[in-house]
Design a protein around this motif. Structure first.
Motif, PDB file in Angstrom:
ATOM      1  N   PHE A  99       0.870  -1.305   0.104  1.00 54.14           N
ATOM      2  CA  PHE A  99      -0.009   0.060   0.075  1.00 54.14           C
ATOM      3  C   PHE A  99       0.938   1.194   0.121  1.00 54.14           C
ATOM      4  CE2 PHE A  99      -1.701  -3.301   2.392  1.00 54.14           C
ATOM      5  CZ  PHE A  99      -3.309  -3.394   1.628  1.00 54.14           C
ATOM      6  N   LYS A 100       0.223   2.168  -0.770  1.00 55.40           N
ATOM      7  CA  LYS A 100       1.002   3.386  -0.661  1.00 55.40           C
ATOM      8  C   LYS A 100      -0.134   4.498   0.064  1.00 55.40           C
ATOM      9  CE  LYS A 100       3.194   7.250  -3.465  1.00 55.40           C
ATOM     10  NZ  LYS A 100       3.520   7.537  -4.609  1.00 55.40           N
ATOM     11  N   CYS A 101       0.209   5.070   1.215  1.00 59.01           N
ATOM     12  CA  CYS A 101      -0.474   5.847   2.072  1.00 59.01           C
ATOM     13  C   CYS A 101      -0.631   7.438   1.425  1.00 59.01           C
ATOM     14  CB  CYS A 101      -0.254   6.210   3.432  1.00 59.01           C
ATOM     15  SG  CYS A 101       0.291   4.637   4.319  1.00 59.01           S
ATOM     16  N   ARG A 102      -2.032   8.205   1.814  1.00 59.69           N
ATOM     17  CA  ARG A 102      -2.003   9.442   1.425  1.00 59.69           C
ATOM     18  C   ARG A 102      -1.088  10.297   2.483  1.00 59.69           C
ATOM     19  NH1 ARG A 102      -5.694   9.799  -2.331  1.00 59.69           N
ATOM     20  NH2 ARG A 102      -7.305   8.108  -2.228  1.00 59.69           N
ATOM     21  N   GLU A 103      -0.852  11.573   1.647  1.00 63.44           N
ATOM     22  CA  GLU A 103      -0.004  12.414   2.417  1.00 63.44           C
ATOM     23  C   GLU A 103      -0.318  12.500   4.029  1.00 63.44           C
ATOM     24  OE1 GLU A 103       2.336  16.805   1.694  1.00 63.44           O
ATOM     25  OE2 GLU A 103       1.728  15.202  -0.047  1.00 63.44           O
ATOM     26  N   GLY A 104       0.547  12.345   4.904  1.00 61.40           N
ATOM     27  CA  GLY A 104      -0.028  12.577   6.285  1.00 61.40           C
ATOM     28  C   GLY A 104      -0.593  11.229   6.800  1.00 61.40           C
ATOM     29  N   ARG A 105      -0.876  10.177   6.268  1.00 56.39           N
ATOM     30  CA  ARG A 105      -1.238   9.236   6.692  1.00 56.39           C
ATOM     31  C   ARG A 105      -0.338   7.996   6.907  1.00 56.39           C
ATOM     32  NH1 ARG A 105      -6.980   9.742   7.338  1.00 56.39           N
ATOM     33  NH2 ARG A 105      -6.529   7.960   8.523  1.00 56.39           N
ATOM     34  N   GLY A 106       0.863   8.036   6.822  1.00 62.74           N
ATOM     35  CA  GLY A 106       1.777   6.987   6.819  1.00 62.74           C
ATOM     36  C   GLY A 106       2.720   7.148   5.641  1.00 62.74           C
ATOM     37  N   HIS A 107       3.287   6.042   5.427  1.00 63.80           N
ATOM     38  CA  HIS A 107       4.602   5.820   4.430  1.00 63.80           C
ATOM     39  C   HIS A 107       4.131   6.310   2.909  1.00 63.80           C
ATOM     40  CE1 HIS A 107       2.435   2.147   3.076  1.00 63.80           C
ATOM     41  NE2 HIS A 107       2.341   1.798   4.420  1.00 63.80           N
ATOM     42  N   GLN A 108       5.329   7.055   2.322  1.00 60.82           N
ATOM     43  CA  GLN A 108       4.762   7.283   1.029  1.00 60.82           C
ATOM     44  C   GLN A 108       5.269   6.463   0.051  1.00 60.82           C
ATOM     45  OE1 GLN A 108       2.758  10.559   0.540  1.00 60.82           O
ATOM     46  NE2 GLN A 108       2.504   9.621   2.476  1.00 60.82           N
ATOM     47  N   THR A 109       5.845   5.354   0.317  1.00 61.01           N
ATOM     48  CA  THR A 109       6.498   4.318  -0.559  1.00 61.01           C
ATOM     49  C   THR A 109       5.452   2.977  -0.501  1.00 61.01           C
ATOM     50  OG1 THR A 109       7.932   3.509   0.733  1.00 61.01           O
ATOM     51  CG2 THR A 109       8.651   5.312  -0.728  1.00 61.01           C
ATOM     52  N   PHE A 110       5.602   2.254  -1.625  1.00 62.78           N
ATOM     53  CA  PHE A 110       4.836   0.829  -1.314  1.00 62.78           C
ATOM     54  C   PHE A 110       5.275   0.152  -0.092  1.00 62.78           C
ATOM     55  CE2 PHE A 110       3.504   2.079  -5.486  1.00 62.78           C
ATOM     56  CZ  PHE A 110       1.845   1.845  -5.387  1.00 62.78           C
ATOM     57  N   SER A 111       4.389  -0.443   0.871  1.00 62.31           N
ATOM     58  CA  SER A 111       4.712  -1.209   2.061  1.00 62.31           C
ATOM     59  C   SER A 111       3.699  -1.938   2.307  1.00 62.31           C
ATOM     60  CB  SER A 111       5.082  -0.184   3.089  1.00 62.31           C
ATOM     61  OG  SER A 111       5.439  -0.920   4.169  1.00 62.31           O
ATOM     62  N   PRO A 112       4.133  -3.289   2.931  1.00 63.97           N
ATOM     63  CA  PRO A 112       2.690  -3.918   3.682  1.00 63.97           C
ATOM     64  C   PRO A 112       2.383  -3.397   4.720  1.00 63.97           C
ATOM     65  CG  PRO A 112       4.683  -4.941   3.697  1.00 63.97           C
ATOM     66  CD  PRO A 112       5.116  -3.791   2.940  1.00 63.97           C
ATOM     67  N   ALA A 113       2.964  -2.418   5.418  1.00 63.99           N
ATOM     68  CA  ALA A 113       2.445  -1.838   6.602  1.00 63.99           C
ATOM     69  C   ALA A 113       1.109  -1.003   6.383  1.00 63.99           C
ATOM     70  CB  ALA A 113       3.595  -1.036   7.114  1.00 63.99           C
ATOM     71  N   CYS A 114       0.245  -1.097   7.444  1.00 61.08           N
ATOM     72  CA  CYS A 114      -0.840  -0.451   7.227  1.00 61.08           C
ATOM     73  C   CYS A 114      -0.907   1.029   7.489  1.00 61.08           C
ATOM     74  CB  CYS A 114      -1.941  -0.709   8.432  1.00 61.08           C
ATOM     75  SG  CYS A 114      -2.264  -2.547   8.405  1.00 61.08           S
ATOM     76  N   CYS A 115      -1.786   1.628   6.682  1.00 62.32           N
ATOM     77  CA  CYS A 115      -1.747   3.437   6.594  1.00 62.32           C
ATOM     78  C   CYS A 115      -2.597   3.682   7.897  1.00 62.32           C
ATOM     79  CB  CYS A 115      -2.457   3.913   5.579  1.00 62.32           C
ATOM     80  SG  CYS A 115      -1.535   3.466   4.007  1.00 62.32           S
ATOM     81  N   GLN A 116      -2.245   5.024   8.330  1.00 61.41           N
ATOM     82  CA  GLN A 116      -2.827   5.438   9.639  1.00 61.41           C
ATOM     83  C   GLN A 116      -4.188   6.374   9.409  1.00 61.41           C
ATOM     84  OE1 GLN A 116       0.411   7.443  11.274  1.00 61.41           O
ATOM     85  NE2 GLN A 116       1.573   5.769  11.576  1.00 61.41           N
TER      86      GLN A 116
END
Length: 116
Positions: A99-116
């Protein structure tokens, strides 16, 4: 050979593997799509599907499916399939979703980690 396909809606075929021949570049993509959850394609959205299979008679391929999401935290979901050809039949080796998170919601690169 690098192929790009853009789809709004796709017909789904039911099969676990597809025999390789020159006219079947698209069925590799169908094989990956068939492995996805059926609900994945039920909502409209932008899809980017990339197939990479190098050489004239490839024995390995990669399919990437990216979907823009209308979610407040997740911007893009990407699923990557690695495939190989065994006895002239294409088989999925791995399937990984990032997943790639929206700005301010977590990581900005693709990662298996959840967005906030």
């Amino acid at each position: 050979m690098l192929l790009y396909y853009y789809f709004a809606t796709l017909p789904l075929c039911h099969f676990a593997a597809w025999a390789n021949n020159e006219e079947h570049a698209l069925p590799l993509i169908k094989l990956a799509i068939n492995a996805m959850d059926a609900g994945y394609f039920s909502e409209p959205g932008n899809l980017r599907i990339t197939q990479t299979a190098l050489g004239e008679n490839p024995t390995a391929a990669t399919i990437e499916i990216e979907k823009d999401l209308a979610d407040d935290a997740v911007a893009i979901e990407k699923t990557v399939f690695t495939l190989h050809r065994k006895n002239n039949v294409w088989v999925i080796d791995t399937q990984a979703t990032t997943f790639k998170c929206r700005e301010g919601r977590g990581h900005q690169t693709f990662s298996p980690a959840c967005c906030q």
